[in-house]
Design an enzyme around this catalytic site. Structure first.
Site, mmCIF file in Angstrom:
data_model
loop_
_atom_site.group_PDB
_atom_site.id
_atom_site.type_symbol
_atom_site.label_atom_id
_atom_site.label_comp_id
_atom_site.label_asym_id
_atom_site.label_seq_id
_atom_site.Cartn_x
_atom_site.Cartn_y
_atom_site.Cartn_z
ATOM 1 N N PHE A 152 0.717 0.648 -0.224
ATOM 2 C CA PHE A 152 1.327 0.424 1.100
ATOM 3 C C PHE A 152 2.629 -0.369 1.047
ATOM 4 O O PHE A 152 3.413 -0.333 1.996
ATOM 5 C CB PHE A 152 0.331 -0.303 2.023
ATOM 6 C CG PHE A 152 0.246 -1.787 1.781
ATOM 7 C CD1 PHE A 152 1.194 -2.652 2.336
ATOM 8 C CD2 PHE A 152 -0.733 -2.344 0.971
ATOM 9 C CE1 PHE A 152 1.144 -4.026 2.104
ATOM 10 C CE2 PHE A 152 -0.787 -3.703 0.729
ATOM 11 C CZ PHE A 152 0.158 -4.552 1.293
ATOM 12 N N LYS A 176 0.489 11.630 -2.418
ATOM 13 C CA LYS A 176 -0.580 11.102 -1.546
ATOM 14 C C LYS A 176 -0.160 9.684 -1.194
ATOM 15 O O LYS A 176 -0.428 8.731 -1.921
ATOM 16 C CB LYS A 176 -1.905 11.123 -2.313
ATOM 17 C CG LYS A 176 -3.146 11.183 -1.444
ATOM 18 C CD LYS A 176 -3.305 10.045 -0.462
ATOM 19 C CE LYS A 176 -3.801 8.777 -1.096
ATOM 20 N NZ LYS A 176 -3.766 7.618 -0.142
ATOM 21 N N GLU A 179 -2.523 5.480 3.147
ATOM 22 C CA GLU A 179 -2.914 5.813 4.528
ATOM 23 C C GLU A 179 -2.440 4.749 5.508
ATOM 24 O O GLU A 179 -2.450 4.953 6.714
ATOM 25 C CB GLU A 179 -4.434 6.016 4.628
ATOM 26 C CG GLU A 179 -5.299 4.794 4.340
ATOM 27 C CD GLU A 179 -5.543 4.542 2.842
ATOM 28 O OE1 GLU A 179 -4.691 4.934 2.010
ATOM 29 O OE2 GLU A 179 -6.568 3.923 2.518
ATOM 30 N N ARG A 180 -1.996 3.594 4.974
ATOM 31 C CA ARG A 180 -1.524 2.547 5.889
ATOM 32 C C ARG A 180 -0.048 2.721 6.241
ATOM 33 O O ARG A 180 0.431 2.163 7.200
ATOM 34 C CB ARG A 180 -1.794 1.169 5.280
ATOM 35 C CG ARG A 180 -3.271 0.823 5.415
ATOM 36 C CD ARG A 180 -3.633 -0.467 4.759
ATOM 37 N NE ARG A 180 -3.922 -0.288 3.352
ATOM 38 C CZ ARG A 180 -4.170 -1.274 2.509
ATOM 39 N NH1 ARG A 180 -4.136 -2.509 2.936
ATOM 40 N NH2 ARG A 180 -4.441 -1.042 1.253
ATOM 41 N N SER A 229 -3.906 -1.364 -6.579
ATOM 42 C CA SER A 229 -4.633 -2.529 -7.110
ATOM 43 C C SER A 229 -5.269 -2.184 -8.467
ATOM 44 O O SER A 229 -5.518 -1.011 -8.773
ATOM 45 C CB SER A 229 -5.699 -2.942 -6.107
ATOM 46 O OG SER A 229 -6.521 -1.834 -5.828
ATOM 47 N N CYS A 284 4.534 -6.424 -6.037
ATOM 48 C CA CYS A 284 3.840 -6.590 -7.323
ATOM 49 C C CYS A 284 4.667 -7.459 -8.257
ATOM 50 O O CYS A 284 4.182 -7.883 -9.296
ATOM 51 C CB CYS A 284 3.542 -5.247 -7.945
ATOM 52 S SG CYS A 284 5.027 -4.409 -8.442
ATOM 53 N N GLU A 385 -5.109 -12.375 -7.961
ATOM 54 C CA GLU A 385 -3.998 -11.869 -7.147
ATOM 55 C C GLU A 385 -4.270 -12.167 -5.672
ATOM 56 O O GLU A 385 -5.325 -11.826 -5.152
ATOM 57 C CB GLU A 385 -3.824 -10.359 -7.350
ATOM 58 C CG GLU A 385 -2.684 -9.807 -6.515
ATOM 59 C CD GLU A 385 -2.390 -8.335 -6.767
ATOM 60 O OE1 GLU A 385 -3.326 -7.534 -6.855
ATOM 61 O OE2 GLU A 385 -1.184 -7.992 -6.862
HETATM 62 P P1 NAD Z 1 -4.830 0.100 -3.172
HETATM 63 O O1 NAD Z 1 -5.337 0.109 -4.559
HETATM 64 O O2 NAD Z 1 -5.745 -0.313 -2.089
HETATM 65 O O3 NAD Z 1 -4.336 1.582 -2.754
HETATM 66 C C1 NAD Z 1 -3.425 2.313 -3.534
HETATM 67 C C2 NAD Z 1 -3.685 3.797 -3.334
HETATM 68 O O4 NAD Z 1 -4.994 4.107 -3.806
HETATM 69 C C3 NAD Z 1 -3.611 4.251 -1.880
HETATM 70 O O5 NAD Z 1 -2.954 5.490 -1.820
HETATM 71 C C4 NAD Z 1 -5.081 4.366 -1.464
HETATM 72 O O6 NAD Z 1 -5.296 5.365 -0.514
HETATM 73 C C5 NAD Z 1 -5.770 4.718 -2.768
HETATM 74 N N1 NAD Z 1 -7.128 4.158 -2.882
HETATM 75 C C6 NAD Z 1 -7.578 2.998 -2.332
HETATM 76 N N2 NAD Z 1 -8.865 2.778 -2.714
HETATM 77 C C7 NAD Z 1 -9.226 3.811 -3.507
HETATM 78 C C8 NAD Z 1 -10.404 4.144 -4.226
HETATM 79 N N3 NAD Z 1 -11.499 3.373 -4.179
HETATM 80 N N4 NAD Z 1 -10.421 5.270 -4.961
HETATM 81 C C9 NAD Z 1 -9.321 6.055 -5.034
HETATM 82 N N5 NAD Z 1 -8.168 5.788 -4.376
HETATM 83 C C10 NAD Z 1 -8.116 4.684 -3.628
HETATM 84 O O7 NAD Z 1 -3.497 -0.774 -3.170
HETATM 85 P P2 NAD Z 1 -2.634 -1.269 -1.921
HETATM 86 O O8 NAD Z 1 -3.388 -2.319 -1.202
HETATM 87 O O9 NAD Z 1 -2.109 -0.098 -1.159
HETATM 88 O O10 NAD Z 1 -1.383 -1.925 -2.686
HETATM 89 C C11 NAD Z 1 -1.378 -3.256 -3.146
HETATM 90 C C12 NAD Z 1 -1.692 -3.329 -4.616
HETATM 91 O O11 NAD Z 1 -0.777 -2.529 -5.349
HETATM 92 C C13 NAD Z 1 -1.528 -4.744 -5.171
HETATM 93 O O12 NAD Z 1 -2.591 -5.007 -6.048
HETATM 94 C C14 NAD Z 1 -0.205 -4.678 -5.908
HETATM 95 O O13 NAD Z 1 -0.069 -5.616 -6.949
HETATM 96 C C15 NAD Z 1 -0.226 -3.280 -6.418
HETATM 97 N N6 NAD Z 1 1.109 -2.794 -6.736
HETATM 98 C C16 NAD Z 1 1.451 -2.677 -8.041
HETATM 99 C C17 NAD Z 1 2.709 -2.251 -8.387
HETATM 100 C C18 NAD Z 1 3.123 -2.148 -9.827
HETATM 101 O O14 NAD Z 1 4.213 -1.675 -10.083
HETATM 102 N N7 NAD Z 1 2.314 -2.572 -10.769
HETATM 103 C C19 NAD Z 1 3.642 -1.924 -7.385
HETATM 104 C C20 NAD Z 1 3.255 -2.051 -6.054
HETATM 105 C C21 NAD Z 1 1.978 -2.486 -5.738
#
Ligand code: NAD
Length: 492
Positions: A152, A176, A179-180, A229, A284, A385
């Site tokens: 997101f 994909k 969704e937020r 995450s 991140c 985190e």
């Molecule tokens: P998230 O893991 O909740 O969601 C990321 C994606 O995964 C979304 O598209 C979501 O729909 C999908 N998703 C969520 N739960 C899932 C599951 N159980 N199974 C399969 N798919 C699932 O992450 P977020 O809250 O959208 O983003 C924040 C996180 O992303 C933080 O931990 C941040 O550090 C990380 N991030 C990392 C980087 C990097 O470059 N390393 C960059 C940006 C964000």
């Protein structure tokens, strides 16, 4: 009742209603206003997208790279023309300030620019006469149908870490989005349509977990890029790999910055605050622990506390706002609970941003910057985190102790050092076990022509996003060994 429409998917060049009746609300995190309904697409929609991509692939891969990138040149131009509208959309759905949103768009556009170099970047290599009369050639070919699953916090930039390279290399992609924050991508789709890109080269399928699982299990999808995450990144990597797919999965972070006593404290404090509180700490590459060495402890603490107290929190579309809300009410509660956990674990709340109320935005998910002092290694939040505007302060006696702290963490996304000493900088660069290093800067975000690195629990895979790694990820190498004996050929 709101009249907000349900967003379509984009499949085979058409906007199509999801076959799933399930949806989530997308709301402005500052105002609580309904922005859209996002469908939670299931396997049927993913299958349609994969089929459309598969259908488009044979013709797209035969389109010369020089012709393929013409669509990206056009996209760059449209992104620049629409930058302000797109930035507004990012602020509305994600909460960051308009200036931060513009910066995000700019970083996204840089990836389009780099991908325009694919005709050169995608070249193979060859050796004449590897044995007498035998030549060997390495050519790069696209992988096929690929997918990118994004988080997101950067609604526009992170999809642009992947899509331009995938497409320029001759692949067809399924995006994909989170969704937020699906609204900005829906706008991006309109720009993609205006480039005239052939149908089926780019699809967007909205949804959440079930959509991702359908992508991971679909036999036609050959490669998956993921950012989110760590728990999900690890699971996505394992499931994709079990199915023989290529995968690059970027996870969470807990980024330390080390401040040595010789650093310029005013500048360091300002940079550290921008890193920790910019985008409300939802980056991140946000600094979340400041490790001061020796007498830097007091001077840095005084500066950062002062800056944190003054930061102007509000709606990102309003002039002068320096920090917007966090994404959801759940995020806000989670962050507030972690602040309490840090205090219960022995930390001292030097600036406590909980319970923030912004006049006129009572529905918003606001926190103010928070600084927790005296965080020790056994404090439960020292390695966790938080993903919010919270900076923990840690004191170390020597640079060796500070580097040991950096290396003891489970994450390895970024670490920074503030100093005037070249020798200290060199030692840190050499010894820190992290993928992205900053020296006298607070957000070490690699330019598009460098890989966006990340080590340990911040990354699963080997080829990163952006730059040459992206070209390696989105192409498969084919090696041809050939012999053309003179005696088999007609004489001319
Ligand atoms: P998230 O893991 O909740 O969601 C990321 C994606 O995964 C979304 O598209 C979501 O729909 C999908 N998703 C969520 N739960 C899932 C599951 N159980 N199974 C399969 N798919 C699932 O992450 P977020 O809250 O959208 O983003 C924040 C996180 O992303 C933080 O931990 C941040 O550090 C990380 N991030 C990392 C980087 C990097 O470059 N390393 C960059 C940006 C964000």
């Amino acid at each position: 009742m709101s009249k907000v429409e349900i967003l379509p998917n984009f499949i085979g060049g058409q906007r199509r209603k999801s076959t799933s009746p399930d949806f989530d609300w997308v709301r402005n995190p500052a105002t609580g206003q309904d922005l859209a309904k996002v469908p939670l697409s299931g396997p049927e929609d993913v299958d349609k997208a994969a089929q459309a991509a598969q259908k488009a692939f044979p013709r797209w891969r035969r389109t010369p790279p020089g012709e393929r990138v013409q669509y990206l040149y056009k996209l760059k131009q449209l992104l620049e023309e629409e930058l302000d509208n797109l930035a507004r959309s990012v602020t509305e759905e994600c909460g960051k300030t308009l200036e931060e949103a513009r910066g995000e768009l700019q970083r996204g556009i840089e990836n389009v620019e780099v991908a325009c170099g694919i005709p050169t970047l995608m070249q193979g290599y060859n050796s004449e006469d590897i044995a007498r009369g035998i030549d060997e050639i390495m050519i790069r070919q696209p992988v096929g149908v690929v997918a990118a699953i994004t988080p997101f916090n950067f609604p526009a930039m992170i999809p642009l870490w992947f899509m331009p390279y995938a497409v320029a290399c001759g692949n067809c992609i399924i995006l994909k989005p989170s969704e937020r924050v699906p609204v900005t991508i829906a706008r991006l789709v309109r720009l993609i349509e205006r480039t005239g890109l052939p149908e089926g080269v780019v699809q967007v399928v909205n949804g959440s977990r079930e959509t991702v699982e359908a992508i991971l299990d679909h036999p036609a999808i050959k490669a998956v890029s993921f950012v989110g995450s760590t728990t999900v990144a690890r699971a996505v990597y394992a499931r994709a790999a079990a199915d023989g797919k290529r995968a690059q999965c970027q996870g969470g972070a807990k980024n330390p910055i080390i401040v040595l006593p010789d650093a310029d404290m005013e500048t360091t404090g300002r940079i550290a605050a921008d890193s920790a509180f910019g985008c409300a700490g939802q980056r991140c590459l946000a600094a979340s622990v400041a490790i001061t060495v020796g007498e830097a402890g007091k001077s840095f603490r005084d500066v950062i506390v002062e800056i944190a107290r003054k930061r102007k929190v509000g709606y990102g579309l309003e002039e002068g706002t320096e920090m917007g809300p966090v994404i959801t009410a759940e995020s806000k509660s989670r962050i507030e609970a972690l602040i309490q956990k840090g205090i219960d674990g022995g930390g001292r709340p030097l600036v406590d941003g909980r319970g923030a109320r912004i006049a006129g935005y009572e529905q918003g998910h606001f926190l103010r910057p928070t600084v927790i002092g005296e965080v020790s290694a056994d404090n439960p939040v020292s390695g966790e985190e938080i993903f919010g505007p919270v900076l923990s302060l840690v004191e170390a006696a020597t640079i060796e102790d500070a580097i040991e702290w950096v290396n003891s963490g489970r994450y390895g996304n970024m670490a920074c050092l503030f100093t005037q000493s070249g020798a200290a900088a060199r030692k840190f660069r050499h010894e820190a076990d992290v993928g992205n290093i900053g020296i006298n800067l607070g957000v070490a975000a690699p330019m598009a022509y460098f890989p966006f690195s990340g080590w340990k629990d911040s990354f699963f895979g080997d080829l990163h996003g952006q730059g040459r790694d992206a070209v390696d990820f989105y192409t498969q190498k084919k090696v041809v060994v050939e012999r053309w004996p003179k005696e088999w050929s007609r004489k001319f």
